[in-house]
Design a protein around this motif. Structure first.
Motif, short mmCIF file in Angstrom:
data_model
loop_
_atom_site.label_atom_id
_atom_site.label_comp_id
_atom_site.label_asym_id
_atom_site.label_seq_id
_atom_site.Cartn_x
_atom_site.Cartn_y
_atom_site.Cartn_z
N GLU A 1 0.81 -1.22 0.00
CA GLU A 1 0.00 0.00 0.00
C GLU A 1 0.84 1.28 0.00
O GLU A 1 0.57 2.21 -0.75
N LYS A 2 1.89 1.32 0.84
CA LYS A 2 2.65 2.57 0.94
C LYS A 2 3.34 2.90 -0.38
O LYS A 2 3.45 4.07 -0.76
N ASP A 3 3.80 1.90 -1.10
CA ASP A 3 4.44 2.13 -2.40
C ASP A 3 3.43 2.63 -3.43
O ASP A 3 3.71 3.52 -4.22
N LEU A 4 2.24 2.03 -3.37
CA LEU A 4 1.20 2.41 -4.31
C LEU A 4 0.78 3.86 -4.08
O LEU A 4 0.68 4.66 -5.01
N ILE A 5 0.60 4.21 -2.81
CA ILE A 5 0.19 5.58 -2.48
C ILE A 5 1.28 6.58 -2.86
O ILE A 5 1.00 7.63 -3.46
N ALA A 6 2.54 6.24 -2.53
CA ALA A 6 3.65 7.14 -2.87
C ALA A 6 3.69 7.37 -4.38
O ALA A 6 3.99 8.48 -4.84
N ASP B 1 -6.01 -2.41 -11.64
CA ASP B 1 -6.73 -3.64 -11.97
C ASP B 1 -6.48 -4.63 -10.84
O ASP B 1 -5.38 -5.12 -10.66
N GLU B 2 -7.54 -4.88 -10.08
CA GLU B 2 -7.40 -5.77 -8.91
C GLU B 2 -8.34 -6.95 -9.05
O GLU B 2 -9.14 -7.24 -8.16
N ALA B 3 -8.22 -7.64 -10.19
CA ALA B 3 -9.10 -8.77 -10.50
C ALA B 3 -9.02 -9.86 -9.43
O ALA B 3 -9.95 -10.65 -9.27
N TYR B 4 -7.90 -9.89 -8.69
CA TYR B 4 -7.69 -10.96 -7.70
C TYR B 4 -7.71 -10.44 -6.27
O TYR B 4 -7.28 -11.14 -5.35
N CYS B 5 -8.20 -9.21 -6.05
CA CYS B 5 -8.10 -8.58 -4.72
C CYS B 5 -8.76 -9.42 -3.63
O CYS B 5 -8.27 -9.44 -2.50
N GLU B 6 -9.83 -10.12 -3.97
CA GLU B 6 -10.54 -10.88 -2.93
C GLU B 6 -9.71 -12.06 -2.41
O GLU B 6 -10.02 -12.63 -1.37
N TYR B 7 -8.68 -12.44 -3.15
CA TYR B 7 -7.82 -13.55 -2.72
C TYR B 7 -6.67 -13.09 -1.83
O TYR B 7 -6.01 -13.90 -1.20
N THR B 8 -6.40 -11.79 -1.80
CA THR B 8 -5.18 -11.33 -1.13
C THR B 8 -5.26 -11.52 0.39
O THR B 8 -6.32 -11.36 0.99
N THR B 9 -4.11 -11.87 0.97
CA THR B 9 -4.04 -12.04 2.42
C THR B 9 -2.99 -11.11 3.04
O THR B 9 -2.90 -11.02 4.25
N ALA B 10 -2.22 -10.41 2.21
CA ALA B 10 -1.19 -9.51 2.72
C ALA B 10 -1.84 -8.37 3.50
O ALA B 10 -2.82 -7.78 3.04
N GLU B 11 -1.31 -8.07 4.67
CA GLU B 11 -1.92 -7.04 5.52
C GLU B 11 -1.77 -5.65 4.92
O GLU B 11 -2.57 -4.76 5.20
N ASP B 12 -0.73 -5.46 4.10
CA ASP B 12 -0.54 -4.13 3.53
C ASP B 12 -0.99 -4.07 2.08
O ASP B 12 -0.49 -3.29 1.29
N TYR B 13 -1.99 -4.90 1.74
CA TYR B 13 -2.65 -4.73 0.44
C TYR B 13 -3.56 -3.52 0.56
O TYR B 13 -4.23 -3.33 1.58
N HIS B 14 -3.60 -2.71 -0.48
CA HIS B 14 -4.34 -1.44 -0.39
C HIS B 14 -5.86 -1.64 -0.28
O HIS B 14 -6.37 -2.70 -0.62
N ASP B 15 -6.54 -0.59 0.12
CA ASP B 15 -8.00 -0.57 0.15
C ASP B 15 -8.42 0.43 -0.93
O ASP B 15 -8.26 1.63 -0.78
N SER B 16 -8.96 -0.09 -2.04
CA SER B 16 -9.19 0.81 -3.16
C SER B 16 -10.30 1.81 -2.90
O SER B 16 -10.31 2.89 -3.48
N VAL B 17 -11.24 1.48 -2.02
CA VAL B 17 -12.29 2.45 -1.72
C VAL B 17 -11.65 3.70 -1.09
O VAL B 17 -11.97 4.83 -1.44
N LYS B 18 -10.70 3.47 -0.19
CA LYS B 18 -9.99 4.61 0.43
C LYS B 18 -9.18 5.39 -0.62
O LYS B 18 -9.15 6.61 -0.61
#
Ligand SMILES: *Cc1c(COP(=O)(O)O)cnc(C)c1O
Length: 366
Positions: free
Chosen positions: A170-175, A189-206
């Motif tokens: 997330e921090k890299d994406l935001i930067a 493109d987050e076609a696989y976002c529902e599968y992610t388990t990484a805690e620092d995966y971004h929240d696209s709504v935010k």
């Protein structure tokens, strides 16, 4: 015919082989398809039931605005209904973005190898495509920043990336987004976002709330198991959605897809179960790769790219004849790797055993 000149360089999309095709060709009774990142558990029963209820409506156009699905997702995601756009698969939203923002004289930025539709649609529109090579399987955001100039209209980011499964913290994406000019659309493109388990995966709504130039693309084709129905959606600032609407076909999201998607969103326990099964399935492949010293990327998606240090088409062909359809990395930019969709526990064990046989046969030959 006066075809657009740039079309002459394009070849049609080569999908994974179909089950029927392979059965016939090799006289196999049972085929397991782990080639297109479809959900091995199908879809929620609520979704298939919802489609059955709609069977009397063949003659009628669907709701072109997808009001009920819009309201359902708006509640689920906590965004305004006007912040959503639907497509005949998220593929179609990629096409709409390209159609609305790309033309000769503009350029568009991505990393490579990635999902091929960004480049494909950019070429169709006559835009220049600039690609930064992946770094450790992930998008090289610094290189991408260097490629942006005053003629850049769209930046495409795929996270987790297809075909590597690598995500952007997330921090890299935001930067990165902070450094992109507000008149450049950043597509996530987050076609696989529902599968992610990484805690620092971004929240696209935010992200969408914070940045006026971000659109997140999601799909019902992957974890929701509705690939054949063709439905995906975009989440963005209302102004972006309004900008895209003129290029959207009036009835692009069909009735059955809408009905199934509404029910599918309502069954999050199905999604949770699929996510957990996928996480365990990935572990099966990691264990195999480690035991055989095969290189792979840690994946946040429902597939894994495994490097066999051998001709990918040869590995693909070997597995095919054992009844497993995977994806050769040749066409994906990884000529010595195969991409395997995570299946059920039993399917995973089966394809892993076929891979073990491949390695053994290789060893015996040498
Ligand atoms: C599968 C996939 C899509 C396309 O999904 P549809 O909604 O079926 O069109 C988009 N992006 C990526 C990265 C994918 O892997």
């Amino acid at each position: 015919m006066k075809w657009k000149e740039q079309l002459l360089s394009l070849t049609p999309y080569q999908p994974g082989k179909s089950i029927e095709e392979v059965k016939k060709q090799y006289g196999l009774a049972e085929i397991t398809k782990l080639a297109s990142n479809e959900n091995p558990f199908g879809c929620s029963k609520a979704a298939s039931d919802a489609m059955q209820k709609d069977l009397s409506f063949y003659a009628l156009y669907p709701d072109g605005y997808a009001q009920e699905l819009r309201d359902t997702l708006s509640n689920f995601l906590k965004v305004k209904p006007s912040q959503l756009i639907f497509g005949n698969g998220s593929d179609e939203i990629i096409l709409m973005i390209a159609r609305a923002l790309l033309s000769p004289g503009t350029n568009t930025i991505t990393s490579a190898p990635t999902f091929p539709q960004y480049k494909h649609n950019a070429i169709v529109e006559g835009a220049e495509i600039r690609e930064a090579p992946l770094k450790n399987g992930g998008f090289d955001l610094d290189k991408m920043l260097e490629l942006i100039d005053e003629n850049t209209s769209v930046v495409w980011i795929c996270t987790p990336n297809n075909p590597t499964g690598v995500y952007i913290p997330e921090k890299d994406l935001i930067a990165f987004i902070e450094k992109v000019s507000e008149d450049v659309l950043v597509v996530i493109d987050e076609a696989y976002c529902e599968y992610t388990t990484a805690e620092d995966y971004h929240d696209s709504v935010k992200l969408v709330e914070r940045f006026p130039n971000v659109i997140a693309l999601r799909t019902f084709s992957k974890i929701y198991g509705l690939a054949s129905l063709r439905i995906g959606y975009g989440i963005a600032n209302e102004k972006i959605i309004r900008g895209l609407e003129p290029v959207r076909e009036p009835f692009n999201a069909n009735r059955f897809a809408q009905a199934a998607a509404i029910a599918a969103v309502g069954d999050q326990s199905f999604i949770e179960n699929c996510k957990e099964a996928n996480r365990k399935g990935l572990e099966q492949f990691y264990t195999f790769c480690k035991s055989r010293d095969l290189k792979y990327y840690l994946s946040q998606a429902n597939f894994i790219l495994i490097d066999f240090a051998a001709d990918a088409d040869e590995v693909f062909q070997y597995l095919l004849e054992k009844g497993y359809i995977v994806r050769s990395g040749k066409a994906l930019g990884f000529p010595e790797a195969v991409r395997v969709t995570i299946g059920s526990e039993q399917q995973n064990a089966g394809v892993i055993s076929a891979m073990e046989q491949y390695l053994k046969d290789q060893n015996d030959r040498n």
